[in-house]
Design a protein around this motif. Structure first.
Motif, PDB file in Angstrom:
ATOM      1  N   UNK A   1     -21.209 -36.858 -41.577  1.00  0.00           N
ATOM      2  CA  UNK A   1     -20.421 -37.835 -42.320  1.00  0.00           C
ATOM      3  C   UNK A   1     -20.873 -37.824 -43.775  1.00  0.00           C
ATOM      4  N   UNK A   2     -20.015 -38.343 -44.667  1.00  0.00           N
ATOM      5  CA  UNK A   2     -20.337 -38.391 -46.092  1.00  0.00           C
ATOM      6  C   UNK A   2     -21.059 -39.693 -46.440  1.00  0.00           C
ATOM      7  N   UNK A   3     -22.054 -39.563 -47.298  1.00  0.00           N
ATOM      8  CA  UNK A   3     -22.784 -40.703 -47.855  1.00  0.00           C
ATOM      9  C   UNK A   3     -22.801 -40.578 -49.372  1.00  0.00           C
ATOM     10  N   UNK A   4     -23.057 -41.708 -50.040  1.00  0.00           N
ATOM     11  CA  UNK A   4     -23.202 -41.719 -51.502  1.00  0.00           C
ATOM     12  C   UNK A   4     -24.540 -42.340 -51.863  1.00  0.00           C
ATOM     13  N   UNK A   5     -25.269 -41.659 -52.752  1.00  0.00           N
ATOM     14  CA  UNK A   5     -26.531 -42.179 -53.283  1.00  0.00           C
ATOM     15  C   UNK A   5     -26.301 -42.659 -54.711  1.00  0.00           C
ATOM     16  N   UNK A   6     -26.678 -43.908 -54.974  1.00  0.00           N
ATOM     17  CA  UNK A   6     -26.549 -44.501 -56.299  1.00  0.00           C
ATOM     18  C   UNK A   6     -27.869 -44.301 -57.026  1.00  0.00           C
ATOM     19  N   UNK A   7     -27.881 -43.455 -58.050  1.00  0.00           N
ATOM     20  CA  UNK A   7     -29.124 -43.155 -58.774  1.00  0.00           C
ATOM     21  C   UNK A   7     -29.623 -44.359 -59.572  1.00  0.00           C
ATOM     22  N   UNK A   8     -28.739 -45.306 -59.851  1.00  0.00           N
ATOM     23  CA  UNK A   8     -29.142 -46.464 -60.639  1.00  0.00           C
ATOM     24  C   UNK A   8     -29.840 -47.515 -59.786  1.00  0.00           C
ATOM     25  N   UNK A   9     -29.328 -47.753 -58.589  1.00  0.00           N
ATOM     26  CA  UNK A   9     -29.907 -48.790 -57.730  1.00  0.00           C
ATOM     27  C   UNK A   9     -30.788 -48.231 -56.623  1.00  0.00           C
ATOM     28  N   UNK A  10     -30.678 -46.923 -56.342  1.00  0.00           N
ATOM     29  CA  UNK A  10     -31.469 -46.325 -55.278  1.00  0.00           C
ATOM     30  C   UNK A  10     -30.927 -46.583 -53.886  1.00  0.00           C
ATOM     31  N   UNK A  11     -29.695 -47.075 -53.772  1.00  0.00           N
ATOM     32  CA  UNK A  11     -29.114 -47.383 -52.463  1.00  0.00           C
ATOM     33  C   UNK A  11     -28.239 -46.230 -51.987  1.00  0.00           C
ATOM     34  N   UNK A  12     -28.090 -46.143 -50.656  1.00  0.00           N
ATOM     35  CA  UNK A  12     -27.218 -45.141 -50.038  1.00  0.00           C
ATOM     36  C   UNK A  12     -26.184 -45.847 -49.178  1.00  0.00           C
ATOM     37  N   UNK A  13     -24.934 -45.348 -49.220  1.00  0.00           N
ATOM     38  CA  UNK A  13     -23.826 -46.005 -48.534  1.00  0.00           C
ATOM     39  C   UNK A  13     -23.013 -44.972 -47.772  1.00  0.00           C
ATOM     40  N   UNK A  14     -22.722 -45.226 -46.470  1.00  0.00           N
ATOM     41  CA  UNK A  14     -21.827 -44.304 -45.741  1.00  0.00           C
ATOM     42  C   UNK A  14     -20.399 -44.442 -46.239  1.00  0.00           C
ATOM     43  N   UNK A  15     -19.694 -43.319 -46.379  1.00  0.00           N
ATOM     44  CA  UNK A  15     -18.359 -43.339 -46.972  1.00  0.00           C
ATOM     45  C   UNK A  15     -17.268 -42.787 -46.058  1.00  0.00           C
TER      46      UNK A  15
END
Length: 480
Positions: A91-105
């Protein structure tokens, strides 16, 4: 070329440029650090920096960075591969370099992998599978709407180790109006507006060894009639003279022992799990219509004809049982989405399964209660108790503060799911002679018992015999 990474034994996959042109993000499996994680390398080289990590068994692949350099899309799975793999695998995930969080997409049954982003930040493209073919999905990032852009394309590598990523790389044009991708032995320009792809011509000088053609003829029977190799849900009539069953998703009856099977209805929907009425005059069954996405309980004369719909509301119905007085039909009901949104064929009873009953002549449905891990409702000659088998907790003893123990057992309840009675629990010793034994125990040298490796202080051995419960226990129709 300039070497960017240092070290020995690492495996690198699918590098992508960071928009500022100073860094490259890549999937790297470092020695003794588990599967691939996302690493950042400067164009001047160096040891690199792990940008997105995680447990050793988690695999992150195919990074793609948005035009602002903030969000890193990637595919993710646990483990390298699995034997007899069942989708989804990635599955695809997104990593936010600003907040350090990861979210399934994504949450696609066909998986989601090898993402790429358009330079203008409008589009996301990624690979997925539908049926047996791999294709490219196109998502508009501001609305989330998506569709197939190209299908089919080159076969993905989900079932294998994907040691060169799950799909070959591809990219948007600088104008973000098309995707450039290779499949079918060519390189193609696929416009995002849905117009026809155009092949990009190229030539290459190569010497390719070609073996002999391997071709076999397999006869496929196409006569008007043929022998069905599998029947399901076979039920004899109460007097034992007939049988009803499902074949090719349709209901048939036949006279025993050697009668010719005949269709019960002329409907073109799935017909399953038939049961006879106590007097043998009717057959009730469940249906599922893939086109409409719903199911019902229906009833038809045992001699065939036009069926009547017993239920008023569509759902996913299973495992019917006709009360011995003929007045009510019990079923297991769960919501239609258990089938409509299933990611694999192993649906079971459904996440919200409950016992229900409906008048045998049709009408409003009454909820008995949650199945709670029980299945196969059935009756004896007593119309006041419903039997089932599965996980059960007996009613506590009056005056005792503790609940009854949970076990697998044959139980019965009243029509309101109260007065739970456990009737029988069937267990068997697990043969441990060919397998392993739990830590802290060992197989006795003088018997088939599993014994503790250390005894209690008083020298008493605490016997542990691994057991398993019966898969199914049913009452006889007369309760004897």
């Amino acid at each position: 070329p300039t070497q960017l990474s240092k070290g020995v034994g690492s495996r690198f996959l699918s590098p992508d440029w960071v928009p500022d042109g100073d860094y490259i993000v890549v999937s790297r499996a470092a020695p003794r650090r588990g599967l691939e994680k996302l690493w950042l390398y400067h164009v001047d080289g160096g040891t690199g920096l792990e940008m997105v990590g995680g447990p050793g068994g988690m695999r992150l692949m195919g990074p793609a960075i948005d035009s602002e350099g903030r969000y890193v899309w990637h595919s993710q799975r646990n483990g390298t591969w699995s034997y007899n793999a069942i989708l989804p695998q990635y599955q695809l995930w997104v990593y936010d370099r600003q907040t350090g969080t990861r979210t399934p997409m994504t949450d696609r049954y066909g998986s989601a992998f090898r993402p790429t982003l358009s330079p203008d930040g409008v589009w996301l493209a990624y690979g997925s599978r539908h049926d047996a073919d791999t294709g490219i999905r196109l998502r508009r990032l501001d609305s989330g709407e998506e569709h197939w852009l190209a299908h089919p394309v080159q076969r993905d590598d989900q079932e294998s180790t994907a040691n060169m990523d799950v799909l070959p790389g591809y990219s948007f044009t600088p104008e973000s109006d098309a995707l450039v991708i290779s499949y079918g032995g060519g390189i193609w320009r696929v416009p995002v507006d849905g117009s026809d792809p155009s092949e990009i011509p190229f030539t290459v000088n190569a010497r390719v060894a070609v073996g002999p053609e391997v071709s076999f003829e397999y006869p496929i029977e196409d006569t008007p009639t043929f022998i069905v190799k599998q029947i399901r849900n076979a039920r004899p009539s109460p007097d034992g003279s007939r049988i009803v069953f499902t074949a090719l998703d349709r209901l048939y009856t036949a006279t025993l022992p050697d009668g010719v099977p005949e269709r019960l209805t002329d409907e073109e929907i799935g017909e399953f799990e038939p049961i006879w009425s106590p007097d043998g005059s009717s057959v009730a069954y469940v249906t599922w219509d893939d086109d409409a996405g719903d199911g019902h309980i229906k009833r038809v004369s045992a001699d065939g004809g036009s069926p009547s719909t017993v239920t008023t509301a569509p759902a996913y119905y299973q495992q019917l049982a006709w009360s011995p007085d003929g007045d009510r039909i019990v079923a297991i009901r769960s919501s239609r989405r258990n089938v409509q949104e299933a990611i694999d064929p192993f649906i079971g009873l459904g996440l919200d399964a409950e016992f229900v009953w409906v008048p045998s002549g049709g009408g409003d449905l009454t909820v008995i209660g949650p199945t709670g891990g029980r299945q196969q409702p059935h009756f004896t000659s007593d119309p006041d108790r419903i039997y089932s088998y599965g996980r059960s907790r007996a009613d506590p003893v009056v005056g005792s503060p503790a609940d009854g123990p949970t076990t697998l057992a044959l139980v019965s309840t009243r029509w309101d799911n109260t007065d739970v009675k456990q009737h029988l629990r069937v267990t068997a010793r697990i043969d441990v002679s060919a397998g392993s034994v739990a830590d802290g125990y060992q197989l006795s040298e003088t018997s088939d018992l599993v014994m503790p490796q250390e005894f209690d202080e008083d020298g008493e051995a605490r016997e542990l015999i691994p057991e398993r419960s019966a898969g199914l226990v049913l009452m006889a129709p007369q309760g004897d």
